[in-house]
Scaffold this active site. Structure first.
Site, PDB file in Angstrom:
ATOM      1  N   SER A 134     -49.135 -65.167  24.062  1.00  0.00           N
ATOM      2  CA  SER A 134     -47.932 -65.506  24.724  1.00  0.00           C
ATOM      3  C   SER A 134     -47.972 -67.521  23.701  1.00  0.00           C
ATOM      4  O   SER A 134     -48.897 -67.450  23.390  1.00  0.00           O
ATOM      5  CB  SER A 134     -47.835 -65.871  26.218  1.00  0.00           C
ATOM      6  OG  SER A 134     -46.996 -66.663  26.854  1.00  0.00           O
ATOM      7  N   TYR A 147     -52.776 -70.131  32.428  1.00  0.00           N
ATOM      8  CA  TYR A 147     -51.889 -68.663  32.062  1.00  0.00           C
ATOM      9  C   TYR A 147     -51.983 -69.141  30.404  1.00  0.00           C
ATOM     10  O   TYR A 147     -52.239 -68.601  29.524  1.00  0.00           O
ATOM     11  CB  TYR A 147     -50.632 -68.591  32.333  1.00  0.00           C
ATOM     12  CG  TYR A 147     -49.972 -68.032  31.983  1.00  0.00           C
ATOM     13  CD1 TYR A 147     -50.216 -66.310  31.742  1.00  0.00           C
ATOM     14  CD2 TYR A 147     -48.891 -68.021  30.553  1.00  0.00           C
ATOM     15  CE1 TYR A 147     -49.354 -65.200  31.462  1.00  0.00           C
ATOM     16  CE2 TYR A 147     -48.088 -66.748  29.781  1.00  0.00           C
ATOM     17  CZ  TYR A 147     -48.702 -65.306  30.431  1.00  0.00           C
ATOM     18  OH  TYR A 147     -47.813 -64.059  29.565  1.00  0.00           O
TER      19      TYR A 147
END
Length: 265
Positions: A134, A147
Protein backbone atom coordinates in the site's frame (compact mmCIF):
# COMPACT_ATOMS: atom_id res chain seq x y z
CA UNK A 1 -2.67 -18.51 -6.06
CA UNK A 2 -4.35 -15.25 -5.04
CA UNK A 3 -4.91 -14.67 -1.34
CA UNK A 4 -7.79 -12.44 -0.35
CA UNK A 5 -9.33 -13.12 -3.76
CA UNK A 6 -12.91 -12.28 -2.76
CA UNK A 7 -12.15 -8.59 -2.15
CA UNK A 8 -12.31 -5.75 -4.66
CA UNK A 9 -8.64 -5.78 -5.66
CA UNK A 10 -8.27 -9.55 -5.25
CA UNK A 11 -11.19 -10.32 -7.54
CA UNK A 12 -9.87 -7.93 -10.20
CA UNK A 13 -6.49 -9.66 -10.03
CA UNK A 14 -8.21 -13.04 -10.42
CA UNK A 15 -10.04 -11.78 -13.52
CA UNK A 16 -6.77 -10.47 -14.94
CA UNK A 17 -5.04 -13.83 -14.60
CA UNK A 18 -8.09 -15.67 -15.92
CA UNK A 19 -7.95 -13.55 -19.07
CA UNK A 20 -4.38 -14.78 -19.58
CA UNK A 21 -5.45 -18.42 -19.33
CA UNK A 22 -4.19 -19.12 -15.82
CA UNK A 23 -5.67 -21.79 -13.59
CA UNK A 24 -6.56 -20.23 -10.28
CA UNK A 25 -6.37 -20.99 -6.58
CA UNK A 26 -8.64 -18.42 -4.94
CA UNK A 27 -8.20 -18.00 -1.20
CA UNK A 28 -10.75 -16.37 1.07
CA UNK A 29 -11.16 -16.09 4.82
CA UNK A 30 -14.72 -14.98 5.62
CA UNK A 31 -16.38 -13.80 2.39
CA UNK A 32 -17.67 -17.20 1.27
CA UNK A 33 -20.45 -15.71 -0.85
CA UNK A 34 -18.08 -13.39 -2.68
CA UNK A 35 -15.64 -16.21 -3.30
CA UNK A 36 -18.38 -18.48 -4.61
CA UNK A 37 -19.64 -15.79 -6.98
CA UNK A 38 -16.13 -15.15 -8.28
CA UNK A 39 -15.52 -18.86 -8.75
CA UNK A 40 -18.72 -19.19 -10.77
CA UNK A 41 -17.79 -16.17 -12.88
CA UNK A 42 -14.33 -17.59 -13.64
CA UNK A 43 -15.27 -21.25 -14.01
CA UNK A 44 -13.24 -21.46 -17.23
CA UNK A 45 -10.08 -20.96 -15.16
CA UNK A 46 -10.84 -24.14 -13.18
CA UNK A 47 -10.79 -22.21 -9.90
CA UNK A 48 -10.06 -23.98 -6.66
CA UNK A 49 -11.69 -22.14 -3.75
CA UNK A 50 -9.98 -22.60 -0.38
CA UNK A 51 -10.88 -20.99 2.93
CA UNK A 52 -8.00 -20.36 5.35
CA UNK A 53 -6.93 -18.11 8.20
CA UNK A 54 -3.51 -17.08 6.95
CA UNK A 55 -2.31 -16.14 10.42
CA UNK A 56 -2.45 -19.85 11.35
CA UNK A 57 0.49 -21.91 10.12
CA UNK A 58 -1.41 -25.23 9.70
CA UNK A 59 -4.08 -23.54 7.59
CA UNK A 60 -1.49 -21.99 5.27
CA UNK A 61 0.09 -25.41 4.82
CA UNK A 62 -3.32 -26.87 4.04
CA UNK A 63 -4.00 -24.13 1.48
CA UNK A 64 -0.85 -24.95 -0.46
CA UNK A 65 -1.32 -28.70 -0.09
CA UNK A 66 -4.80 -28.35 -1.62
CA UNK A 67 -3.39 -26.36 -4.52
CA UNK A 68 -0.64 -28.87 -5.23
CA UNK A 69 -3.07 -31.79 -4.97
CA UNK A 70 -5.32 -30.16 -7.57
CA UNK A 71 -2.79 -28.64 -9.97
CA UNK A 72 0.54 -30.28 -9.15
CA UNK A 73 2.37 -26.98 -8.60
CA UNK A 74 2.01 -23.30 -7.73
CA UNK A 75 3.77 -21.03 -10.22
CA UNK A 76 2.70 -17.62 -8.91
CA UNK A 77 1.71 -16.30 -5.50
CA UNK A 78 -0.16 -13.02 -5.23
CA UNK A 79 -0.11 -12.15 -1.51
CA UNK A 80 -3.06 -9.79 -1.41
CA UNK A 81 -4.86 -10.75 1.83
CA UNK A 82 -4.85 -8.32 4.71
CA UNK A 83 -7.05 -6.35 7.09
CA UNK A 84 -6.96 -3.11 9.01
CA UNK A 85 -8.76 -1.14 11.66
CA UNK A 86 -10.98 1.25 9.69
CA UNK A 87 -11.18 3.81 12.49
CA UNK A 88 -8.46 6.45 12.64
CA UNK A 89 -6.51 5.67 15.81
CA UNK A 90 -3.51 7.92 16.57
CA UNK A 91 -0.37 6.12 17.67
CA UNK A 92 -0.52 7.51 21.20
CA UNK A 93 -4.03 6.05 21.59
CA UNK A 94 -3.39 2.72 19.88
CA UNK A 95 -3.63 -0.42 21.97
CA UNK A 96 -1.03 -3.17 21.85
CA UNK A 97 -3.87 -5.54 20.96
CA UNK A 98 -4.69 -3.55 17.82
CA UNK A 99 -1.01 -3.26 16.86
CA UNK A 100 -0.45 -7.01 17.15
CA UNK A 101 -3.72 -7.86 15.38
CA UNK A 102 -2.91 -5.70 12.34
CA UNK A 103 0.66 -6.95 12.05
CA UNK A 104 -0.64 -10.50 12.18
CA UNK A 105 -3.34 -9.90 9.55
CA UNK A 106 -1.00 -8.07 7.17
CA UNK A 107 2.62 -9.04 7.77
CA UNK A 108 2.45 -12.45 9.44
CA UNK A 109 -0.13 -13.66 6.92
CA UNK A 110 2.15 -12.55 4.08
CA UNK A 111 5.21 -14.13 5.70
CA UNK A 112 3.52 -17.50 6.16
CA UNK A 113 2.12 -17.47 2.61
CA UNK A 114 5.42 -16.44 1.06
CA UNK A 115 7.41 -18.93 3.13
CA UNK A 116 5.20 -21.83 2.05
CA UNK A 117 5.35 -20.65 -1.57
CA UNK A 118 9.13 -20.44 -1.51
CA UNK A 119 9.30 -23.99 -0.17
CA UNK A 120 7.32 -25.04 -3.25
CA UNK A 121 9.51 -22.91 -5.52
CA UNK A 122 12.61 -24.67 -4.14
CA UNK A 123 11.13 -28.02 -5.21
CA UNK A 124 9.92 -26.77 -8.58
CA UNK A 125 13.01 -24.65 -9.27
CA UNK A 126 10.56 -22.04 -10.56
CA UNK A 127 8.12 -19.48 -9.25
CA UNK A 128 7.55 -15.80 -8.62
CA UNK A 129 5.56 -13.81 -6.11
CA UNK A 130 3.85 -10.43 -6.13
CA UNK A 131 3.12 -8.85 -2.76
CA UNK A 132 0.28 -6.32 -2.58
CA UNK A 133 1.25 -3.61 -0.10
CA UNK A 134 0.00 0.00 0.00
CA UNK A 135 1.06 3.62 -0.41
CA UNK A 136 0.60 3.75 3.37
CA UNK A 137 3.87 1.81 3.51
CA UNK A 138 5.60 4.42 1.33
CA UNK A 139 4.28 7.71 2.70
CA UNK A 140 2.77 6.65 6.03
CA UNK A 141 -0.85 7.21 7.02
CA UNK A 142 -1.93 9.20 10.04
CA UNK A 143 -4.22 7.20 12.29
CA UNK A 144 -2.95 3.90 10.90
CA UNK A 145 0.61 3.46 12.13
CA UNK A 146 0.05 -0.29 12.54
CA UNK A 147 -1.11 -0.81 8.95
CA UNK A 148 1.51 1.54 7.48
CA UNK A 149 4.30 -0.23 9.37
CA UNK A 150 3.19 -3.69 8.23
CA UNK A 151 2.86 -2.60 4.60
CA UNK A 152 6.23 -0.82 4.70
CA UNK A 153 7.85 -4.04 5.89
CA UNK A 154 6.29 -5.87 2.95
CA UNK A 155 7.25 -3.24 0.37
CA UNK A 156 10.83 -2.79 1.52
CA UNK A 157 12.54 -5.37 3.71
CA UNK A 158 10.50 -8.46 2.82
CA UNK A 159 10.38 -7.91 -0.95
CA UNK A 160 14.06 -7.02 -1.23
CA UNK A 161 15.25 -9.88 0.95
CA UNK A 162 13.01 -12.51 -0.63
CA UNK A 163 14.11 -11.58 -4.16
CA UNK A 164 17.69 -12.52 -3.24
CA UNK A 165 16.66 -15.78 -1.62
CA UNK A 166 14.25 -17.03 -4.29
CA UNK A 167 16.85 -16.44 -7.02
CA UNK A 168 19.05 -19.04 -5.29
CA UNK A 169 16.40 -21.70 -4.79
CA UNK A 170 14.85 -21.16 -8.25
CA UNK A 171 17.96 -20.13 -10.18
CA UNK A 172 18.34 -18.54 -13.58
CA UNK A 173 19.06 -21.05 -16.36
CA UNK A 174 19.45 -20.93 -20.14
CA UNK A 175 15.68 -21.18 -20.56
CA UNK A 176 14.38 -19.67 -17.33
CA UNK A 177 14.68 -16.10 -16.02
CA UNK A 178 14.95 -17.23 -12.39
CA UNK A 179 12.62 -16.87 -9.41
CA UNK A 180 11.40 -13.33 -8.71
CA UNK A 181 9.62 -11.35 -5.98
CA UNK A 182 8.09 -7.92 -6.57
CA UNK A 183 5.58 -5.66 -4.84
CA UNK A 184 2.66 -3.46 -5.90
CA UNK A 185 1.58 -0.54 -3.72
CA UNK A 186 -1.92 0.67 -4.58
CA UNK A 187 -3.09 4.07 -3.45
CA UNK A 188 -6.72 5.05 -3.00
CA UNK A 189 -8.77 2.58 -5.06
CA UNK A 190 -12.50 2.30 -5.69
CA UNK A 191 -13.41 -0.89 -3.81
CA UNK A 192 -16.33 -1.73 -1.49
CA UNK A 193 -14.43 -0.98 1.71
CA UNK A 194 -13.59 2.59 0.56
CA UNK A 195 -16.91 3.30 -1.15
CA UNK A 196 -18.40 5.27 1.74
CA UNK A 197 -15.36 7.50 2.17
CA UNK A 198 -14.90 8.06 -1.55
CA UNK A 199 -18.56 9.01 -1.91
CA UNK A 200 -17.70 12.29 -0.20
CA UNK A 201 -16.51 14.99 -2.61
CA UNK A 202 -14.35 16.68 0.02
CA UNK A 203 -12.51 13.42 0.69
CA UNK A 204 -11.94 12.88 -3.03
CA UNK A 205 -10.49 16.37 -3.36
CA UNK A 206 -8.23 15.79 -0.38
CA UNK A 207 -6.80 12.46 -1.50
CA UNK A 208 -6.33 13.48 -5.15
CA UNK A 209 -4.57 16.69 -4.13
CA UNK A 210 -1.35 14.68 -3.71
CA UNK A 211 -1.56 13.10 -7.18
CA UNK A 212 -0.19 14.19 -10.53
CA UNK A 213 -3.12 12.34 -12.13
CA UNK A 214 -6.15 13.49 -10.08
CA UNK A 215 -8.11 10.25 -10.40
CA UNK A 216 -8.96 7.46 -7.98
CA UNK A 217 -7.59 4.10 -9.13
CA UNK A 218 -9.81 1.22 -10.19
CA UNK A 219 -9.06 -2.36 -9.14
CA UNK A 220 -8.15 -3.14 -12.75
CA UNK A 221 -5.24 -0.69 -12.52
CA UNK A 222 -3.74 -2.78 -9.73
CA UNK A 223 -4.58 -6.05 -11.47
CA UNK A 224 -2.81 -5.04 -14.68
CA UNK A 225 0.38 -4.17 -12.79
CA UNK A 226 0.23 -7.47 -10.91
CA UNK A 227 -0.23 -9.58 -14.03
CA UNK A 228 2.67 -7.74 -15.67
CA UNK A 229 5.04 -8.40 -12.76
CA UNK A 230 3.98 -12.07 -12.63
CA UNK A 231 4.82 -12.59 -16.31
CA UNK A 232 8.22 -14.18 -16.91
CA UNK A 233 7.99 -13.02 -20.52
CA UNK A 234 7.14 -9.37 -19.84
CA UNK A 235 8.94 -8.85 -16.51
CA UNK A 236 11.55 -11.60 -16.53
CA UNK A 237 14.36 -9.22 -15.59
CA UNK A 238 12.36 -7.33 -12.94
CA UNK A 239 12.74 -8.40 -9.32
CA UNK A 240 12.88 -6.75 -5.92
CA UNK A 241 10.92 -3.77 -7.20
CA UNK A 242 8.08 -1.85 -5.56
CA UNK A 243 5.64 -0.44 -8.12
CA UNK A 244 3.38 2.33 -6.85
CA UNK A 245 -0.01 2.44 -8.60
CA UNK A 246 -1.38 5.73 -7.34
CA UNK A 247 -1.48 8.34 -10.10
CA UNK A 248 1.93 9.79 -9.30
CA UNK A 249 1.12 10.33 -5.63
CA UNK A 250 3.72 12.14 -3.54
CA UNK A 251 3.94 12.88 0.13
CA UNK A 252 3.01 16.51 -0.41
CA UNK A 253 0.21 18.52 -1.98
CA UNK A 254 0.53 18.80 -5.74
CA UNK A 255 -2.83 20.48 -6.27
CA UNK A 256 -5.06 22.76 -4.25
CA UNK A 257 -8.33 20.97 -3.46
CA UNK A 258 -10.35 23.55 -5.39
CA UNK A 259 -8.44 22.64 -8.55
CA UNK A 260 -9.94 19.16 -8.62
CA UNK A 261 -13.40 18.49 -10.06
CA UNK A 262 -14.74 15.67 -7.91
CA UNK A 263 -17.39 14.97 -10.53
CA UNK A 264 -14.72 13.63 -12.88
CA UNK A 265 -13.53 10.96 -10.48
Amino acid sequence: MITGAAGGIGSAIARGFAEEGARLVLHYRSNRAGAAALGAELKGAEPLMVRADLTREPEVKRLFASAVKRFGRVDVLVANAGAWETRDVPLHEMSLKQWRWTLDQVLTATFLSLREFMRRAAKQKRGNAVLIASTAGIFGEAGHADYASAKAAMAQGLTRTAKNEIARIAPHTADYCGGRVNCVCPGWTVVPRTADRLGDAATVRRVTATMALPKIARPEDVANATVFLASDRLAGHVTGQTLVVAGGMEGRLLRRPEEVDAGLM
